[in-house]
Motif scaffolding. Structure first.
Motif, PDB file in Angstrom:
ATOM      1  N   ASN A 241       0.854  -1.193   0.000  1.00  0.00           N
ATOM      2  CA  ASN A 241       0.000   0.000   0.000  1.00  0.00           C
ATOM      3  C   ASN A 241       0.889   1.242   0.000  1.00  0.00           C
ATOM      4  N   GLN A 242       0.962   1.929  -1.141  1.00  0.00           N
ATOM      5  CA  GLN A 242       1.847   3.092  -1.245  1.00  0.00           C
ATOM      6  C   GLN A 242       1.331   4.282  -0.439  1.00  0.00           C
ATOM      7  N   SER A 243       0.013   4.444  -0.350  1.00  0.00           N
ATOM      8  CA  SER A 243      -0.528   5.540   0.458  1.00  0.00           C
ATOM      9  C   SER A 243      -0.161   5.353   1.923  1.00  0.00           C
ATOM     10  N   LEU A 244      -0.276   4.123   2.416  1.00  0.00           N
ATOM     11  CA  LEU A 244       0.110   3.852   3.803  1.00  0.00           C
ATOM     12  C   LEU A 244       1.614   4.005   3.990  1.00  0.00           C
ATOM     13  N   MET A 245       2.397   3.690   2.963  1.00  0.00           N
ATOM     14  CA  MET A 245       3.850   3.896   3.042  1.00  0.00           C
ATOM     15  C   MET A 245       4.185   5.371   3.236  1.00  0.00           C
ATOM     16  N   ARG A 246       3.467   6.249   2.509  1.00  0.00           N
ATOM     17  CA  ARG A 246       3.736   7.683   2.653  1.00  0.00           C
ATOM     18  C   ARG A 246       3.334   8.175   4.037  1.00  0.00           C
ATOM     19  N   VAL A 247       2.240   7.628   4.584  1.00  0.00           N
ATOM     20  CA  VAL A 247       1.839   8.008   5.936  1.00  0.00           C
ATOM     21  C   VAL A 247       2.885   7.550   6.946  1.00  0.00           C
ATOM     22  N   VAL A 248       3.372   6.325   6.803  1.00  0.00           N
ATOM     23  CA  VAL A 248       4.408   5.817   7.707  1.00  0.00           C
ATOM     24  C   VAL A 248       5.691   6.621   7.545  1.00  0.00           C
ATOM     25  N   ALA A 249       6.017   7.017   6.313  1.00  0.00           N
ATOM     26  CA  ALA A 249       7.225   7.808   6.083  1.00  0.00           C
ATOM     27  C   ALA A 249       7.142   9.146   6.814  1.00  0.00           C
ATOM     28  N   ARG A 250       5.973   9.801   6.782  1.00  0.00           N
ATOM     29  CA  ARG A 250       5.822  11.073   7.504  1.00  0.00           C
ATOM     30  C   ARG A 250       6.006  10.873   8.998  1.00  0.00           C
ATOM     31  N   GLY A 251       5.370   9.833   9.531  1.00  0.00           N
ATOM     32  CA  GLY A 251       5.510   9.589  10.958  1.00  0.00           C
ATOM     33  C   GLY A 251       6.932   9.230  11.349  1.00  0.00           C
ATOM     34  N   ALA A 252       7.608   8.426  10.526  1.00  0.00           N
ATOM     35  CA  ALA A 252       8.979   8.031  10.844  1.00  0.00           C
ATOM     36  C   ALA A 252       9.932   9.217  10.781  1.00  0.00           C
ATOM     37  N   VAL A 253       9.761  10.084   9.796  1.00  0.00           N
ATOM     38  CA  VAL A 253      10.626  11.268   9.699  1.00  0.00           C
ATOM     39  C   VAL A 253      10.390  12.199  10.884  1.00  0.00           C
ATOM     40  N   SER A 254       9.126  12.370  11.273  1.00  0.00           N
ATOM     41  CA  SER A 254       8.828  13.226  12.428  1.00  0.00           C
ATOM     42  C   SER A 254       9.416  12.662  13.713  1.00  0.00           C
ATOM     43  N   ARG A 255       9.443  11.337  13.830  1.00  0.00           N
ATOM     44  CA  ARG A 255       9.885  10.716  15.070  1.00  0.00           C
ATOM     45  C   ARG A 255      11.399  10.526  15.128  1.00  0.00           C
ATOM     46  N   TYR A 256      12.014  10.115  14.019  1.00  0.00           N
ATOM     47  CA  TYR A 256      13.398   9.660  14.057  1.00  0.00           C
ATOM     48  C   TYR A 256      14.401  10.609  13.404  1.00  0.00           C
ATOM     49  N   ALA A 257      13.986  11.410  12.418  1.00  0.00           N
ATOM     50  CA  ALA A 257      14.966  12.207  11.666  1.00  0.00           C
ATOM     51  C   ALA A 257      15.566  13.323  12.508  1.00  0.00           C
ATOM     52  N   GLY A 258      14.751  13.977  13.331  1.00  0.00           N
ATOM     53  CA  GLY A 258      15.261  15.087  14.142  1.00  0.00           C
ATOM     54  C   GLY A 258      15.634  16.299  13.314  1.00  0.00           C
ATOM     55  N   ILE A 259      14.794  16.651  12.349  1.00  0.00           N
ATOM     56  CA  ILE A 259      15.081  17.800  11.494  1.00  0.00           C
ATOM     57  C   ILE A 259      14.901  19.085  12.285  1.00  0.00           C
ATOM     58  N   GLU A 260      15.906  19.930  12.267  1.00  0.00           N
ATOM     59  CA  GLU A 260      15.863  21.230  12.931  1.00  0.00           C
ATOM     60  C   GLU A 260      15.871  22.316  11.875  1.00  0.00           C
ATOM     61  N   LYS A 261      14.949  23.244  11.979  1.00  0.00           N
ATOM     62  CA  LYS A 261      14.847  24.309  10.992  1.00  0.00           C
ATOM     63  C   LYS A 261      16.072  25.211  11.040  1.00  0.00           C
ATOM     64  N   GLY A 262      16.576  25.528   9.870  1.00  0.00           N
ATOM     65  CA  GLY A 262      17.732  26.410   9.777  1.00  0.00           C
ATOM     66  C   GLY A 262      19.057  25.720   9.971  1.00  0.00           C
ATOM     67  N   ARG A 263      19.056  24.445  10.279  1.00  0.00           N
ATOM     68  CA  ARG A 263      20.314  23.736  10.499  1.00  0.00           C
ATOM     69  C   ARG A 263      20.887  23.277   9.162  1.00  0.00           C
ATOM     70  N   PRO A 264      22.109  23.659   8.825  1.00  0.00           N
ATOM     71  CA  PRO A 264      22.676  23.308   7.505  1.00  0.00           C
ATOM     72  C   PRO A 264      23.203  21.879   7.473  1.00  0.00           C
ATOM     73  N   VAL A 265      22.292  20.925   7.516  1.00  0.00           N
ATOM     74  CA  VAL A 265      22.655  19.509   7.475  1.00  0.00           C
ATOM     75  C   VAL A 265      22.054  18.904   6.216  1.00  0.00           C
ATOM     76  N   GLY A 266      22.822  18.063   5.536  1.00  0.00           N
ATOM     77  CA  GLY A 266      22.332  17.445   4.316  1.00  0.00           C
ATOM     78  C   GLY A 266      21.256  16.416   4.591  1.00  0.00           C
ATOM     79  N   GLY A 267      20.464  16.105   3.575  1.00  0.00           N
ATOM     80  CA  GLY A 267      19.390  15.149   3.736  1.00  0.00           C
ATOM     81  C   GLY A 267      19.873  13.734   3.964  1.00  0.00           C
ATOM     82  N   THR A 268      21.119  13.420   3.592  1.00  0.00           N
ATOM     83  CA  THR A 268      21.633  12.066   3.787  1.00  0.00           C
ATOM     84  C   THR A 268      21.715  11.717   5.266  1.00  0.00           C
ATOM     85  N   TYR A 269      22.054  12.693   6.094  1.00  0.00           N
ATOM     86  CA  TYR A 269      22.143  12.460   7.540  1.00  0.00           C
ATOM     87  C   TYR A 269      20.777  12.113   8.113  1.00  0.00           C
ATOM     88  N   TYR A 270      19.762  12.862   7.749  1.00  0.00           N
ATOM     89  CA  TYR A 270      18.413  12.583   8.236  1.00  0.00           C
ATOM     90  C   TYR A 270      17.903  11.253   7.689  1.00  0.00           C
TER      91      TYR A 270
END
Length: 317
Positions: free
Chosen positions: A126-155
């Motif tokens: 289910n690709q729609s469910l994959m996108r929902v899980v991807a949003r939740g996983a990025v919010s929980r595990y990536a730790g993206i900070e606004k304005g921080r000059p870090v490449g996407g590979t790290y996240y």
């Protein structure tokens, strides 16, 4: 939309892709006949009008994913349509309420519940469910900070490390083996086909996570700044002395068909150097002794050109 397309073409030119004004106009004309929400059709239509070589496709695809990230607006042309293909039903509750990059109800889920949802999405494809899980996983595990000059590979590394997709893949294959109604083991071919199917779904999940991270970085930094940070030289522009292992592999893949063509040309030239071109008339005459079958082809022996000798005589005396 036209402003977004102009920025996209400019970034392609900065990356080294030879995009002419005529091709830019062709791309703008093609956009009028394609629904904006259909990202795949839009990508291949722009690729057909802007990309001339297969070695440039990776750079084009990366730039397209940045400028036409799923869920971003299509530009200020009055309609405010989205370039992404996600509907409101695919979005988590937090996104529908306008929270930037938030997971909404996904934030209330435990890691075990998120892992169970990931497993179910990969099991059903289910690709729609994959996108929902991807949003939740990025919010929980990536730790993206606004304005921080870090490449996407790290996240991306942080998110995939916590999702443990390789372990999920092993669980999927193990369940498929145990689900055999007759209790027999899978054949080697069936197991390989099943593994390829699940690995394709895992790759789709990785792509969904990468798209979500890229979308949030574009919202934070802007498409132009992010494209500049991930821009890589084309194979023909690589510095061989300072190239990485992946860049050398890319360069080798690009040079392999050229080396084949060069080898064929040199072999043909070397072969004709000794025997010359085919002599059709002499071959037909020779074939008469075999009943008209050209068993022994005849060649015109190369005749070196005679040098022109010029004699200069001084008859002034």
């Amino acid at each position: 939309m036209l402003n977004l397309l102009s920025g996209f073409v400019e970034e392609l030119r900065r990356g080294g892709l030879p995009v002419s004004l005529t091709e830019h106009l062709d791309a703008a004309e093609a956009v009028h006949y394609i629904p904006i929400e259909d990202r795949e059709a839009l990508k291949y239509a722009l690729g057909a009008t802007l990309v001339k070589s297969s070695s440039h496709w990776h750079a084009f695809e990366t730039t397209f994913d940045i400028y036409f990230a799923r869920g971003l607006g299509s530009g200020e042309d009055g309609d405010g349509a989205e370039t992404g293909g996600d509907s409101e039903s695919d979005r988590p509750a937090g996104d529908a309420q306008g929270q930037p990059g938030g997971g909404g109800a996904m934030d209330q889920m435990t890691p075990e519940e998120l892992a169970a949802m990931l497993y179910q999405a990969l099991l059903d494809g289910n690709q729609s469910l994959m996108r929902v899980v991807a949003r939740g996983a990025v919010s929980r595990y990536a730790g993206i900070e606004k304005g921080r000059p870090v490449g996407g590979t790290y996240y991306l590394y942080r998110t995939l490390r916590n999702l443990e997709l390789d372990r999920v893949l092993e669980r999927l294959v193990a369940q498929a083996r145990a689900a055999r109604p007759d209790g027999q083991d899978l054949s080697a071919l069936d197991e390989r086909l099943l593994g390829d199917e699940y690995r394709g779904r895992v790759d789709q999940m990785r792509k969904a996570v990468e798209d979500e991270i890229r979308r949030r970085l574009v919202e934070d930094r802007g498409a132009e700044a992010l494209a500049k940070s991930v821009r890589k030289p084309l194979p023909e522009d690589l510095d061989v002395m300072h190239a990485t292992r992946d860049e050398l592999a890319t360069l080798q893949r690009a040079l392999q068909p050229l080396s084949r063509k060069l080898a064929v040309r040199l072999a043909r030239r070397r072969r004709h150097r000794h025997r010359g071109p085919l002599d059709f008339r002499a071959t037909v005459r020779r074939s008469l002794s075999y009943g008209g079958v050209p068993v022994e082809p005849r060649f015109r022996h190369p005749r070196p050109a005679k040098p022109e000798i010029m004699v200069i005589a001084d008859i002034s005396g």
